[in-house]
Scaffold this motif. Sequence first.
Motif, PDB file in Angstrom:
ATOM      1  N   ASP A 160       0.923  -1.334  -0.009  1.00 21.80           N
ATOM      2  CA  ASP A 160       0.249   0.098   0.095  1.00 21.80           C
ATOM      3  C   ASP A 160       0.930   1.243  -0.167  1.00 21.80           C
ATOM      4  N   HIS A 161       2.226   1.074   0.123  1.00 19.08           N
ATOM      5  CA  HIS A 161       2.858   2.289   0.269  1.00 19.08           C
ATOM      6  C   HIS A 161       3.016   3.524  -0.832  1.00 19.08           C
ATOM      7  N   HIS A 162       2.934   3.058  -2.025  1.00 23.35           N
ATOM      8  CA  HIS A 162       2.749   4.027  -3.165  1.00 23.35           C
ATOM      9  C   HIS A 162       1.293   4.734  -3.118  1.00 23.35           C
ATOM     10  N   SER A 163       0.591   3.981  -2.843  1.00 25.07           N
ATOM     11  CA  SER A 163      -0.697   4.528  -2.912  1.00 25.07           C
ATOM     12  C   SER A 163      -1.091   5.701  -1.727  1.00 25.07           C
ATOM     13  N   VAL A 164      -0.624   5.260  -0.473  1.00 27.84           N
ATOM     14  CA  VAL A 164      -0.928   6.101   0.630  1.00 27.84           C
ATOM     15  C   VAL A 164       0.220   7.305   0.424  1.00 27.84           C
ATOM     16  N   GLU A 165       1.242   7.163   0.304  1.00 26.47           N
ATOM     17  CA  GLU A 165       2.128   8.380   0.232  1.00 26.47           C
ATOM     18  C   GLU A 165       1.938   9.332  -1.147  1.00 26.47           C
ATOM     19  N   ASP A 166       1.359   8.939  -2.297  1.00 24.88           N
ATOM     20  CA  ASP A 166       0.920   9.298  -3.444  1.00 24.88           C
ATOM     21  C   ASP A 166      -0.328  10.107  -3.149  1.00 24.88           C
ATOM     22  N   VAL A 167      -1.363   9.703  -2.404  1.00 27.49           N
ATOM     23  CA  VAL A 167      -2.548  10.235  -1.972  1.00 27.49           C
ATOM     24  C   VAL A 167      -1.987  11.665  -1.385  1.00 27.49           C
ATOM     25  N   GLY A 168      -1.160  11.345  -0.404  1.00 23.48           N
ATOM     26  CA  GLY A 168      -0.738  12.520   0.592  1.00 23.48           C
ATOM     27  C   GLY A 168      -0.020  13.355  -0.201  1.00 23.48           C
ATOM     28  N   ILE A 169       0.598  13.102  -1.315  1.00 25.11           N
ATOM     29  CA  ILE A 169       1.398  14.235  -2.105  1.00 25.11           C
ATOM     30  C   ILE A 169       0.248  14.993  -2.717  1.00 25.11           C
ATOM     31  N   VAL A 170      -0.702  14.381  -3.374  1.00 24.84           N
ATOM     32  CA  VAL A 170      -1.690  15.062  -4.145  1.00 24.84           C
ATOM     33  C   VAL A 170      -2.834  15.919  -3.234  1.00 24.84           C
ATOM     34  N   LEU A 171      -3.046  15.369  -2.167  1.00 23.55           N
ATOM     35  CA  LEU A 171      -4.184  15.794  -1.323  1.00 23.55           C
ATOM     36  C   LEU A 171      -3.218  17.363  -0.501  1.00 23.55           C
ATOM     37  N   GLY A 172      -2.105  17.103  -0.410  1.00 20.80           N
ATOM     38  CA  GLY A 172      -1.421  18.459   0.284  1.00 20.80           C
ATOM     39  C   GLY A 172      -1.356  19.117  -1.157  1.00 20.80           C
ATOM     40  N   SER A 173      -0.624  18.911  -2.077  1.00 25.07           N
ATOM     41  CA  SER A 173      -0.603  19.974  -3.004  1.00 25.07           C
ATOM     42  C   SER A 173      -1.834  20.657  -3.579  1.00 25.07           C
ATOM     43  N   LEU A 174      -2.950  20.078  -3.439  1.00 24.13           N
ATOM     44  CA  LEU A 174      -4.310  20.632  -3.727  1.00 24.13           C
ATOM     45  C   LEU A 174      -4.584  21.612  -2.552  1.00 24.13           C
ATOM     46  N   LEU A 175      -4.253  21.208  -1.350  1.00 26.08           N
ATOM     47  CA  LEU A 175      -4.591  22.073   0.030  1.00 26.08           C
ATOM     48  C   LEU A 175      -3.681  23.374  -0.380  1.00 26.08           C
ATOM     49  N   ALA A 176      -2.510  23.210  -0.734  1.00 24.13           N
ATOM     50  CA  ALA A 176      -1.488  24.290  -0.761  1.00 24.13           C
ATOM     51  C   ALA A 176      -2.186  25.390  -2.080  1.00 24.13           C
ATOM     52  N   GLN A 177      -2.574  24.795  -3.104  1.00 26.07           N
ATOM     53  CA  GLN A 177      -3.396  25.338  -3.938  1.00 26.07           C
ATOM     54  C   GLN A 177      -4.419  26.283  -3.480  1.00 26.07           C
ATOM     55  N   ALA A 178      -5.275  25.765  -2.626  1.00 23.97           N
ATOM     56  CA  ALA A 178      -6.644  26.200  -1.840  1.00 23.97           C
ATOM     57  C   ALA A 178      -6.067  27.235  -0.995  1.00 23.97           C
ATOM     58  N   ILE A 179      -5.007  27.398  -0.263  1.00 24.79           N
ATOM     59  CA  ILE A 179      -4.869  28.080   0.971  1.00 24.79           C
ATOM     60  C   ILE A 179      -3.676  29.282   0.625  1.00 24.79           C
ATOM     61  N   TYR A 180      -3.000  29.199  -0.390  1.00 18.66           N
ATOM     62  CA  TYR A 180      -1.787  30.044  -0.404  1.00 18.66           C
ATOM     63  C   TYR A 180      -2.033  30.984  -1.875  1.00 18.66           C
ATOM     64  N   PRO A 181      -1.770  32.372  -1.630  1.00 18.09           N
ATOM     65  CA  PRO A 181      -1.230  33.091  -0.424  1.00 18.09           C
ATOM     66  C   PRO A 181      -2.268  33.376   0.580  1.00 18.09           C
ATOM     67  N   VAL A 182      -1.785  32.882   2.024  1.00 13.58           N
ATOM     68  CA  VAL A 182      -2.695  32.960   3.070  1.00 13.58           C
ATOM     69  C   VAL A 182      -3.324  34.225   3.253  1.00 13.58           C
ATOM     70  N   LYS A 183      -4.535  34.496   3.252  1.00 15.92           N
ATOM     71  CA  LYS A 183      -5.017  35.753   3.557  1.00 15.92           C
ATOM     72  C   LYS A 183      -6.339  35.824   4.231  1.00 15.92           C
ATOM     73  N   ASN A 184      -6.454  36.539   5.344  1.00 11.76           N
ATOM     74  CA  ASN A 184      -7.455  36.360   6.272  1.00 11.76           C
ATOM     75  C   ASN A 184      -8.109  35.135   6.651  1.00 11.76           C
ATOM     76  N   MET A 185      -7.030  34.316   7.089  1.00 11.58           N
ATOM     77  CA  MET A 185      -7.271  33.002   7.665  1.00 11.58           C
ATOM     78  C   MET A 185      -6.530  33.181   9.040  1.00 11.58           C
ATOM     79  N   GLU A 186      -6.999  32.498   9.939  1.00 17.81           N
ATOM     80  CA  GLU A 186      -6.394  32.469  11.139  1.00 17.81           C
ATOM     81  C   GLU A 186      -4.898  31.944  11.199  1.00 17.81           C
ATOM     82  N   ARG A 187      -4.325  31.012  10.276  1.00 20.19           N
ATOM     83  CA  ARG A 187      -3.098  30.600  10.099  1.00 20.19           C
ATOM     84  C   ARG A 187      -2.910  29.459  11.202  1.00 20.19           C
TER      85      ARG A 187
END
Length: 190
Positions: free
Chosen positions: A61-88
């Motif tokens: 399961d290693h590749h699936s677990v790690e790669d889901v973390g990679i894609v989910l993290g990069s999507l989150l970065a796309q959604a939050i940066y640049p941080v503005k009007n967020m608690e942080r």
Amino acid sequence: MITKTRTTKETDITISLKLDGTGKSNINTGVGFLDHMLESFTKHSLIDLDVVCKGDTHIDDHHSVEDVGIVLGSLLAQAIYPVKNMERFGSANIVMDEACVSCDMDLSNRPFLLCELDVSGKVGQFDTELVEEFFRAFALNAKITMHIIELRGKNKHHIIEAAFKSVAVALRRAVATNERVGIPSTKDVL
């Protein structure tokens, strides 16, 4: 809703994410325990999440677990940066029966992970060493500083689930809207 697809020799992943959602999820990673953890993460972060992963789970399961973390993290970065009007900053201690796990988080645009979970072996067929692999991939690609610390616990399932829930609640608190903070940094950029 933003979507990202990543295809490698080991995995084919498509994830859609809505940061200001209601906690709805449709998760199919091919790794049952990861599905369970991501459903819990989604519910408690109030992020809507659709995940489809076709991976080489016939190997492990290693590749699936790690790669889901990679894609989910990069999507989150796309959604939050640049941080503005967020608690942080966000923090949460989550209990699950005898277990209690703390997560402290900074939407810093400086990735770092401290993960202190005493979970070795397996939960069902899931290799518990993959929990830290997931969180590392997630934190580094989301460009967040994240400290996940087990305060107490005995049951590995409870400890891991409390970890995912603590990350979810800390994230929900960190991305909470606060118009007064503007760019929450003395550098004027995150």
